[in-house]
Design a protein around this motif. Structure first.
Motif, PDB file in Angstrom:
ATOM      1  N   MET A 251      38.242  28.914 -25.942  1.00 33.92           N
ATOM      2  CA  MET A 251      37.516  27.986 -25.083  1.00 33.92           C
ATOM      3  C   MET A 251      36.458  28.768 -24.317  1.00 33.92           C
ATOM      4  SD  MET A 251      40.586  25.635 -23.465  1.00 33.92           S
ATOM      5  CE  MET A 251      41.452  27.052 -22.790  1.00 33.92           C
ATOM      6  N   GLY A 252      35.271  28.175 -24.156  1.00 37.19           N
ATOM      7  CA  GLY A 252      34.240  28.815 -23.348  1.00 37.19           C
ATOM      8  C   GLY A 252      33.002  29.160 -24.130  1.00 37.19           C
ATOM      9  N   SER A 253      32.537  30.403 -23.950  1.00 38.35           N
ATOM     10  CA  SER A 253      31.234  30.757 -24.523  1.00 38.35           C
ATOM     11  C   SER A 253      31.211  32.185 -25.037  1.00 38.35           C
ATOM     12  CB  SER A 253      30.138  30.577 -23.459  1.00 38.35           C
ATOM     13  OG  SER A 253      30.420  31.360 -22.301  1.00 38.35           O
ATOM     14  N   ASN A 254      32.323  32.644 -25.620  1.00 41.04           N
ATOM     15  CA  ASN A 254      32.288  33.991 -26.199  1.00 41.04           C
ATOM     16  C   ASN A 254      31.463  33.968 -27.491  1.00 41.04           C
ATOM     17  OD1 ASN A 254      33.910  32.994 -28.211  1.00 41.04           O
ATOM     18  ND2 ASN A 254      35.584  34.425 -27.886  1.00 41.04           N
ATOM     19  N   GLN A 255      31.340  35.109 -28.159  1.00 38.83           N
ATOM     20  CA  GLN A 255      30.407  35.208 -29.279  1.00 38.83           C
ATOM     21  C   GLN A 255      30.761  34.270 -30.423  1.00 38.83           C
ATOM     22  OE1 GLN A 255      27.430  36.895 -29.326  1.00 38.83           O
ATOM     23  NE2 GLN A 255      27.186  35.634 -31.168  1.00 38.83           N
ATOM     24  N   HIS A 256      32.041  34.104 -30.714  1.00 36.17           N
ATOM     25  CA  HIS A 256      32.423  33.168 -31.778  1.00 36.17           C
ATOM     26  C   HIS A 256      31.940  31.760 -31.450  1.00 36.17           C
ATOM     27  CE1 HIS A 256      34.748  30.973 -34.784  1.00 36.17           C
ATOM     28  NE2 HIS A 256      35.284  30.247 -33.801  1.00 36.17           N
ATOM     29  N   LEU A 257      32.078  31.344 -30.189  1.00 38.29           N
ATOM     30  CA  LEU A 257      31.671  29.989 -29.804  1.00 38.29           C
ATOM     31  C   LEU A 257      30.148  29.870 -29.694  1.00 38.29           C
ATOM     32  CD1 LEU A 257      34.538  29.153 -27.311  1.00 38.29           C
ATOM     33  CD2 LEU A 257      34.286  28.441 -29.704  1.00 38.29           C
ATOM     34  N   VAL A 258      29.468  30.971 -29.434  1.00 39.28           N
ATOM     35  CA  VAL A 258      28.005  30.982 -29.537  1.00 39.28           C
ATOM     36  C   VAL A 258      27.595  30.735 -30.986  1.00 39.28           C
ATOM     37  CG1 VAL A 258      25.914  32.394 -29.350  1.00 39.28           C
ATOM     38  CG2 VAL A 258      27.632  32.472 -27.529  1.00 39.28           C
ATOM     39  N   ASP A 259      28.275  31.395 -31.908  1.00 37.04           N
ATOM     40  CA  ASP A 259      27.984  31.208 -33.337  1.00 37.04           C
ATOM     41  C   ASP A 259      28.291  29.769 -33.771  1.00 37.04           C
ATOM     42  OD1 ASP A 259      27.246  33.884 -33.535  1.00 37.04           O
ATOM     43  OD2 ASP A 259      29.232  34.538 -34.228  1.00 37.04           O
ATOM     44  N   VAL A 260      29.411  29.238 -33.307  1.00 37.63           N
ATOM     45  CA  VAL A 260      29.760  27.844 -33.614  1.00 37.63           C
ATOM     46  C   VAL A 260      28.669  26.912 -33.099  1.00 37.63           C
ATOM     47  CG1 VAL A 260      31.343  25.954 -33.046  1.00 37.63           C
ATOM     48  CG2 VAL A 260      32.261  28.192 -33.718  1.00 37.63           C
ATOM     49  N   THR A 261      28.241  27.131 -31.861  1.00 37.59           N
ATOM     50  CA  THR A 261      27.197  26.288 -31.264  1.00 37.59           C
ATOM     51  C   THR A 261      25.910  26.348 -32.071  1.00 37.59           C
ATOM     52  OG1 THR A 261      28.104  26.513 -29.033  1.00 37.59           O
ATOM     53  CG2 THR A 261      25.779  25.933 -29.209  1.00 37.59           C
ATOM     54  N   ASN A 262      25.488  27.549 -32.425  1.00 34.60           N
ATOM     55  CA  ASN A 262      24.254  27.688 -33.199  1.00 34.60           C
ATOM     56  C   ASN A 262      24.364  26.991 -34.544  1.00 34.60           C
ATOM     57  OD1 ASN A 262      23.037  29.143 -31.149  1.00 34.60           O
ATOM     58  ND2 ASN A 262      23.641  31.132 -31.986  1.00 34.60           N
ATOM     59  N   ASN A 263      25.524  27.056 -35.172  1.00 29.35           N
ATOM     60  CA  ASN A 263      25.725  26.346 -36.434  1.00 29.35           C
ATOM     61  C   ASN A 263      25.626  24.834 -36.236  1.00 29.35           C
ATOM     62  OD1 ASN A 263      26.052  28.641 -37.967  1.00 29.35           O
ATOM     63  ND2 ASN A 263      28.260  28.434 -38.223  1.00 29.35           N
ATOM     64  N   LEU A 264      26.273  24.342 -35.185  1.00 25.52           N
ATOM     65  CA  LEU A 264      26.336  22.893 -34.973  1.00 25.52           C
ATOM     66  C   LEU A 264      24.984  22.287 -34.618  1.00 25.52           C
ATOM     67  CD1 LEU A 264      29.719  22.508 -33.041  1.00 25.52           C
ATOM     68  CD2 LEU A 264      29.275  22.133 -35.476  1.00 25.52           C
ATOM     69  N   THR A 265      24.079  23.071 -34.072  1.00 26.05           N
ATOM     70  CA  THR A 265      22.762  22.514 -33.759  1.00 26.05           C
ATOM     71  C   THR A 265      22.008  22.117 -35.024  1.00 26.05           C
ATOM     72  OG1 THR A 265      21.721  24.708 -33.717  1.00 26.05           O
ATOM     73  CG2 THR A 265      22.552  23.841 -31.624  1.00 26.05           C
ATOM     74  N   LYS A 266      22.444  22.635 -36.184  1.00 22.82           N
ATOM     75  CA  LYS A 266      21.784  22.313 -37.449  1.00 22.82           C
ATOM     76  C   LYS A 266      22.475  21.165 -38.194  1.00 22.82           C
ATOM     77  CE  LYS A 266      19.003  25.802 -36.870  1.00 22.82           C
ATOM     78  NZ  LYS A 266      19.087  27.008 -37.719  1.00 22.82           N
ATOM     79  N   MET A 267      23.468  20.538 -37.583  1.00 21.81           N
ATOM     80  CA  MET A 267      24.242  19.544 -38.331  1.00 21.81           C
ATOM     81  C   MET A 267      23.625  18.147 -38.316  1.00 21.81           C
ATOM     82  SD  MET A 267      27.633  18.775 -36.005  1.00 21.81           S
ATOM     83  CE  MET A 267      27.553  18.124 -34.336  1.00 21.81           C
ATOM     84  N   PHE A 268      22.646  17.903 -37.463  1.00 21.66           N
ATOM     85  CA  PHE A 268      22.127  16.551 -37.305  1.00 21.66           C
ATOM     86  C   PHE A 268      20.905  16.278 -38.184  1.00 21.66           C
ATOM     87  CE2 PHE A 268      23.979  17.763 -33.160  1.00 21.66           C
ATOM     88  CZ  PHE A 268      24.921  16.754 -33.013  1.00 21.66           C
ATOM     89  N   LYS A 269      20.851  15.081 -38.741  1.00 21.75           N
ATOM     90  CA  LYS A 269      19.634  14.610 -39.405  1.00 21.75           C
ATOM     91  C   LYS A 269      19.597  13.087 -39.313  1.00 21.75           C
ATOM     92  CE  LYS A 269      20.742  13.569 -44.222  1.00 21.75           C
ATOM     93  NZ  LYS A 269      20.386  13.809 -45.628  1.00 21.75           N
ATOM     94  N   VAL A 270      18.381  12.549 -39.248  1.00 26.74           N
ATOM     95  CA  VAL A 270      18.233  11.096 -39.225  1.00 26.74           C
ATOM     96  C   VAL A 270      18.257  10.592 -40.659  1.00 26.74           C
ATOM     97  CG1 VAL A 270      16.781   9.138 -38.540  1.00 26.74           C
ATOM     98  CG2 VAL A 270      16.897  11.173 -37.079  1.00 26.74           C
ATOM     99  N   ASP A 271      19.233   9.752 -40.960  1.00 27.42           N
ATOM    100  CA  ASP A 271      19.362   9.206 -42.308  1.00 27.42           C
ATOM    101  C   ASP A 271      18.376   8.071 -42.530  1.00 27.42           C
ATOM    102  OD1 ASP A 271      20.976   9.116 -44.855  1.00 27.42           O
ATOM    103  OD2 ASP A 271      21.262   7.055 -44.174  1.00 27.42           O
ATOM    104  N   HIS A 272      18.287   7.151 -41.568  1.00 24.54           N
ATOM    105  CA  HIS A 272      17.344   6.032 -41.691  1.00 24.54           C
ATOM    106  C   HIS A 272      17.159   5.349 -40.342  1.00 24.54           C
ATOM    107  CE1 HIS A 272      21.350   4.210 -42.412  1.00 24.54           C
ATOM    108  NE2 HIS A 272      20.847   3.200 -41.720  1.00 24.54           N
ATOM    109  N   VAL A 273      16.139   4.515 -40.278  1.00 28.31           N
ATOM    110  CA  VAL A 273      15.823   3.735 -39.080  1.00 28.31           C
ATOM    111  C   VAL A 273      15.689   2.272 -39.478  1.00 28.31           C
ATOM    112  CG1 VAL A 273      14.152   3.338 -37.220  1.00 28.31           C
ATOM    113  CG2 VAL A 273      14.615   5.670 -37.996  1.00 28.31           C
ATOM    114  N   HIS A 274      16.347   1.397 -38.725  1.00 25.39           N
ATOM    115  CA  HIS A 274      16.174  -0.044 -38.906  1.00 25.39           C
ATOM    116  C   HIS A 274      15.343  -0.590 -37.738  1.00 25.39           C
ATOM    117  CE1 HIS A 274      18.772  -0.612 -42.327  1.00 25.39           C
ATOM    118  NE2 HIS A 274      19.794  -0.024 -41.726  1.00 25.39           N
ATOM    119  N   ASN A 275      14.306  -1.335 -38.039  1.00 29.71           N
ATOM    120  CA  ASN A 275      13.540  -2.023 -37.013  1.00 29.71           C
ATOM    121  C   ASN A 275      13.918  -3.494 -37.037  1.00 29.71           C
ATOM    122  OD1 ASN A 275      11.679  -0.034 -35.730  1.00 29.71           O
ATOM    123  ND2 ASN A 275      11.048   0.281 -37.854  1.00 29.71           N
ATOM    124  N   ASP A 276      14.948  -3.869 -36.265  1.00 25.52           N
ATOM    125  CA  ASP A 276      15.467  -5.235 -36.264  1.00 25.52           C
ATOM    126  C   ASP A 276      15.043  -5.979 -34.994  1.00 25.52           C
ATOM    127  OD1 ASP A 276      16.787  -4.721 -38.661  1.00 25.52           O
ATOM    128  OD2 ASP A 276      18.529  -3.914 -37.614  1.00 25.52           O
TER     129      ASP A 276
END
Length: 276
Positions: A251-276
């Motif tokens: 728990m916290g912010s040691n180097q392993h969790l820094v690496d986890v955080t940096n990896n997770l910042t790349k996990m997002f992408k927009v699949d699609h947008v609906h204009n309803d």
């Protein structure tokens, strides 16, 4: 004669319908109409861009051959911004967690989707979305009184330590193993209070995503932005990670969790947008 009357009535009806549709279109595009609108953001957690993680069931094999699943999958989203066609940025309740921070918890998913609903969005055509993973230092340092409502929500969701330590940004728990997930792990990322005073790493990250289709916010149109989160990035991101007895309960912010955080910042992408 009857045919002639029928065609005449049909022509009149068609003309009226076309006129009404045209007027409605003009109303939507009326530059004088500055009525703010709404925006919906949908988060769908998955592996390798296949959504709907099922807690305690869905198993992923990492790039290092390690199998893992999740029993808890939660993270904090804050400081949402929308960027229009001209590069102008609308900041939604910036550094105000009570009004502008949200919790994405897989337990709350409906058919695999967690819904965030924003209102008071200026009428505009938006091309990008930006958001923070976690809570910024600027917001945290406002103090507990400045975010009492969100702090209570986060505490109820198990996304806080003591106030001096602050928020848990991402909570990942489950099991892992070489042949099958059998050994428990717990990785909780987050800042350790005032990171400057405590000389700790700042794990707050901002992510900017392009929208494949323009989100057209008006008083009549509420766009829905569907974001896929690929949790395969946890262990198989830019830095390949392996869970071991040295890092499986951190728990916290040691180097392993820094690496986890940096990896997770790349996990997002927009699949699609609906204009309803």
């Amino acid at each position: 004669m009857k045919i002639y009357k029928f065609l005449s009535l049909f022509f009149i009806a068609f003309t009226l319908f076309s006129f009404a549709a045209c007027e409605s279109s003009r109303d939507d595009e009326n530059p004088q109409d500055t009525t703010p609108g709404k925006l919906q953001i949908k988060f769908e957690n998955g592996f390798n861009n296949v959504g709907d993680v099922v807690l305690n069931q869905t198993v992923q094999t990492s790039s290092q051959g390690q199998k893992h699943n999740f029993s808890a999958l939660k993270y904090v989203i804050s400081n949402i911004s929308l960027i229009d066609e001209n590069g102008n940025e609308f900041k939604y309740n910036e550094n105000n967690p009570d009004k502008g921070a949200f919790i994405v918890d897989q337990v709350d998913a409906v058919a695999g989707i967690i819904y965030l609903n924003l209102d008071g969005i200026p009428k505009n055509n938006y091309k990008k979305i930006k958001f923070g993973l976690g809570i910024s230092q600027k917001a945290y340092l406002l103090g507990q009184d400045g975010q009492a409502e969100f702090w209570t929500k986060a505490k109820q969701k198990g996304l806080t330590w003591s106030w001096a330590a602050g928020y848990i940004f991402v909570k990942l728990e489950g099991k892992y193993g070489n042949d099958a997930p059998s050994k428990e792990f717990m990785n909780h990322t987050g800042n350790m209070g005032n990171v400057t005073a405590n000389e700790q790493a700042d794990l707050y990250r901002e992510i900017t995503l392009n929208l494949p289709t323009t989100a057209r916010v008006t008083g009549q149109i509420r766009p829905s932005v569907h974001i896929l989160a690929d949790l395969n990035q946890f262990l198989s991101g830019d830095k390949a990670l392996t869970l071991t007895t040295t890092n499986d309960m951190l728990m916290g912010s040691n180097q392993h969790l820094v690496d986890v955080t940096n990896n997770l910042t790349k996990m997002f992408k927009v699949d699609h947008v609906h204009n309803d």
